[in-house]
Design an enzyme around this catalytic site. Structure first.
Site, mmCIF file in Angstrom:
data_model
loop_
_atom_site.group_PDB
_atom_site.id
_atom_site.type_symbol
_atom_site.label_atom_id
_atom_site.label_comp_id
_atom_site.label_asym_id
_atom_site.label_seq_id
_atom_site.Cartn_x
_atom_site.Cartn_y
_atom_site.Cartn_z
ATOM 1 N N GLU A 1 0.776 -1.212 -0.048
ATOM 2 C CA GLU A 1 -0.031 -0.006 -0.122
ATOM 3 C C GLU A 1 0.930 1.221 -0.063
ATOM 4 O O GLU A 1 0.713 2.152 0.746
ATOM 5 C CB GLU A 1 -0.952 0.053 1.235
ATOM 6 C CG GLU A 1 -1.940 -1.084 1.212
ATOM 7 C CD GLU A 1 -3.035 -1.458 2.409
ATOM 8 O OE1 GLU A 1 -3.801 -1.732 2.164
ATOM 9 O OE2 GLU A 1 -2.385 -0.612 3.381
ATOM 10 N N VAL A 2 1.605 1.389 -0.911
ATOM 11 C CA VAL A 2 2.710 2.747 -1.108
ATOM 12 C C VAL A 2 1.534 3.588 -1.795
ATOM 13 O O VAL A 2 1.719 3.568 -3.075
ATOM 14 C CB VAL A 2 3.784 2.195 -1.723
ATOM 15 C CG1 VAL A 2 4.663 3.669 -1.871
ATOM 16 C CG2 VAL A 2 4.629 1.115 -1.203
#
Length: 705
Positions: free
Chosen positions: A342-343
């Site tokens: 979840e960058v």
């Protein structure tokens, strides 16, 4: 007269032979009749196969008895003939008349004719030959029938198993059952310490339970609870674990219970706990968001290498102590998880915009993995897989990322293939020799839930068993195992979701199922009941109800409300709090939205019936006091598991908003009760409200005219 006497003597001597011969003739006739009768019968229908098999067995036993009798008759006849030849008198002796008890001279024995010495032997051989033909002719059919019976029996068992699962409310997944695939080799339990970190004394109580339920290791996400030191000391929270206490816990997991440890350190996204601090904000991808680190800045890699070094070195020292002990324990520290999920902000700063997002991600991950493998060659690096899903096969292969990391594929929903299609599995298998899977036992179906939906989490884990069995063969080294994640916050800034003790029933049910490879419906065979300490022994035969009952609209089974386990008091308290908060919420909704005397309209215009307001607010003081009592109870119960900071956060998040809403409702009611006269209708619409709704005000209307 003498001749007649000799004949009687001869018949008397041969009486046994005559009787045996007559018996053999009768038995031979009976056997011949049975064979002829059997050959005239046709094969019965399929529905009568069971009774026919019993008849065949009976016939076989009769024939076997006849064979034994014939063989015995042959032996007796041979003995009698030999005896007769030995005792036959000479012509001189016959002249002496009926002389008894005279031992005759030893005469030379004549050889017996072949036909006489093997009486009925040909018939016996025919019997054996015919039986062998019957056996050979029916062997294929018997094998086919046995296989059909076995398959039918397995199908029947599976049908009964699935029917019992439905009675219990346990999700049914095709192919998962007692005759299904084997359990995953590794079963990791995830401990998310970035929110509500439990006391290490409580976590030590969990170790024997987790081990008994089939856990093989722990996936520990420390975040700011790790005791960072030196220039990284600001990264540690004020209530971070002490190094000595953490070592003691890890040694217990390693030495006493044989659990492996996989530390998890976020190194790309979810870096809020570090980048929120002064002195580290310059490493953000965007100045306004501390969510992700900029991979293009050299200082970023220096910070991450220091973080990894401190975490790995602490675990390495424990691993060295364990392997150097006299017990020669196996190394329990073989994998390091570096996060990278979840960058949300990537490739947006001025430095990163020059490169593709996929290139940025792959190069950053490979750089970190190369550092770890160069410094600690014995460690394998694991990352979350979600950022890999949009990268093409050619890019993944050209980067050679499969030589550096192992992906952990995570899906917490029931439809796993909706997120990871077969084509993506095929891509992963072509790039990575092995991989991991990740399910959830809490923290996946709501950012601020109080109690996890046990049935949904159990279905997610059971469906992962089917996916692992189906897709594991694609990988050269297979899928290593399954990590059961239990999130405590959705990110560093989020409020708490389900507490660990409240999630224990879900964890225990899912873990015991994953460790066995299926959910065992037999209470004597299910590890869950061996861990739970119950005041009664569940018996579905006496009660008429399954020993475990799960329902879509329920968060738990009655089983967990009456049994004991680590954290059971907190779980039972959470159930009562959930019901009380629902009661208060319904009460406020009724008085504010559904009643006609305490709505926002009544409050804004200070216009209502005092008698109705008194009726609607009569229960408010009682509910406030009940919530205060539950807040004090939470302080007492949670203190066994958490420090005062977590207790305060939990009470403020879950109980105080309801108390505050009740106070506001009570204050509004008191304001309405103070009025003694009321204005005439129609009630005016305030100018501020008209402007907020974009209505044409009275002033605007006058201007238009």
């Amino acid at each position: 007269m003498q001749m007649h006497s000799n004949l009687l003597i001869f018949i008397w001597r041969r009486k046994l032979s005559v009787l045996l011969l007559a018996s053999a003739v009768v038995l031979l006739g009976l056997w011949t009749w049975a064979i002829l009768d059997d050959t005239t019968k046709t094969l019965p229908a399929f529905a009568q196969q069971t009774s026919q098999q019993a008849t065949d067995e009976a016939n076989y036993q009769h024939v076997h008895i006849i064979q034994k009798l014939i063989a015995q008759a042959n032996r007796v006849l041979r003995a009698e003939r030999q005896k007769d030849n030995a005792e036959r008198p000479s012509p001189a002796q016959r002249l002496l008349g009926n002389v008894r008890f005279v031992r005759p001279t030893q005469a030379k024995k004549a050889p017996l004719p072949v036909a006489d010495s093997y009486l009925f032997e040909q018939e016996r051989l025919k019997i054996l030959e015919q039986q062998q033909r019957h056996r050979n002719a029916g062997m294929d059919e018997l094998n086919a029938n046995a296989e059909d019976d076995r398959m039918l029996s397995s199908a029947e068992r599976q049908t009964q198993y699935e029917h019992e699962l439905q009675r219990m409310g346990v999700p049914v997944v095709a192919g998962i059952g007692p005759d299904g695939p084997r359990a995953p080799a590794e079963r990791l339990v995830h401990l998310d310490l970035k929110g509500a970190p439990p006391k290490l004394s409580f976590l030590k109580q969990l170790l024997p339970v987790l081990r008994a339920l089939g856990a093989t290791g722990l996936l520990i996400e420390y975040e700011d609870m790790f005791p960072y030191s030196g220039n990284l000391q600001p990264l540690a929270a004020r209530n971070a674990y002490k190094e000595a206490q953490l070592k003691d816990f890890l040694e217990s997991a390693w030495v006493e219970y044989g659990l492996s440890i996989m530390p998890l350190v976020q190194t790309f996204g979810h870096m809020e706990y570090a980048l929120k601090l002064p002195g580290f904000e310059q490493l953000r991808e965007l100045p306004e968001s501390p969510q992700s680190i900029c991979p293009s800045q050299p200082q970023s890699m220096a910070l991450l290498e220091q973080m990894l070094t401190q975490v790995v070195e602490l675990h390495m020292r424990l691993s060295d102590n364990a392997t150097s002990s006299t017990t020669q324990l196996p190394n329990k520290f073989t994998h390091l998880h570096i996060g990278c999920d979840e960058v949300q902000r990537m490739g947006e700063c001025s430095l990163c915009r020059q490169r593709l997002r996929s290139e940025l991600f792959l190069s950053h991950v490979i750089s970190l993995a190369h550092f770890v493998r160069r410094r600690w060659p014995q460690l394998n690096v694991v990352i979350w897989d979600d950022q890999l899903r949009a990268i093409s096969l050619s890019e993944l292969q050209n980067s050679q990322i499969g030589s550096y990391v192992e992906p952990m594929v995570w899906v917490y929903a029931s439809d796993i293939y909706h997120f990871i299609q077969p084509q993506l599995w095929n891509t992963y298998a072509k790039v990575f020799p092995s991989a991991w899977a990740a399910s959830a036992y809490k923290g996946a179906f709501g950012e601020s839930l109080l109690v996890p939906p046990l049935q949904q989490h159990l279905e997610n884990n059971i469906r992962w068993l089917a996916v692992i069995a189906k897709e594991g063969g694609r990988f050269a080294k297979g899928l290593r195992g399954l990590a059961l994640t239990g999130w405590q916050r959705y990110d560093h800034f989020a409020v708490l979701c389900e507490l660990l003790p409240v999630g224990m029933p879900s964890l225990m049910t899912s873990l015991s199922t994953v460790a066995k490879g299926y959910f065992s419906i037999n209470p004597r065979d299910n590890e869950l009941l061996r861990v739970l300490r119950c005041v009664f022994q569940p018996d579905s035969r006496r009660s008429g109800h399954p020993w475990l009952e799960l329902h879509p609209n329920a968060h738990y089974s009655q089983l967990f409300a009456v049994c004991s386990y680590p954290g059971h008091l907190v779980f039972k308290y959470a159930l009562r709090l959930y019901d009380k908060l629902a009661e208060v919420r319904n009460y406020l909704q009724h008085t504010r939205e559904h009643s006609a005397w305490l709505s926002d309209y009544n409050v804004r215009h200070n216009f209502s019936s005092p008698l109705r307001v008194q009726e609607l607010t009569a229960r408010t003081p009682q509910l406030v006091e009940e919530l205060r009592t539950m807040a004090r109870e939470a302080q007492q119960l949670l203190w066994e598991v958490y420090d005062e900071h977590t207790v305060g956060e939990f009470v403020e998040q879950h109980i105080y908003p309801s108390i505050n809403a009740l106070h506001q409702q009570l204050a509004s009611g008191q304001t309405l009760l103070q009025r003694r006269t009321w204005q005439q209708r129609p009630l005016p619409l305030s100018l501020e409200l008209q402007q907020d709704m974009g209505l044409v005000t009275t002033i605007d209307h006058q201007r238009e005219h």
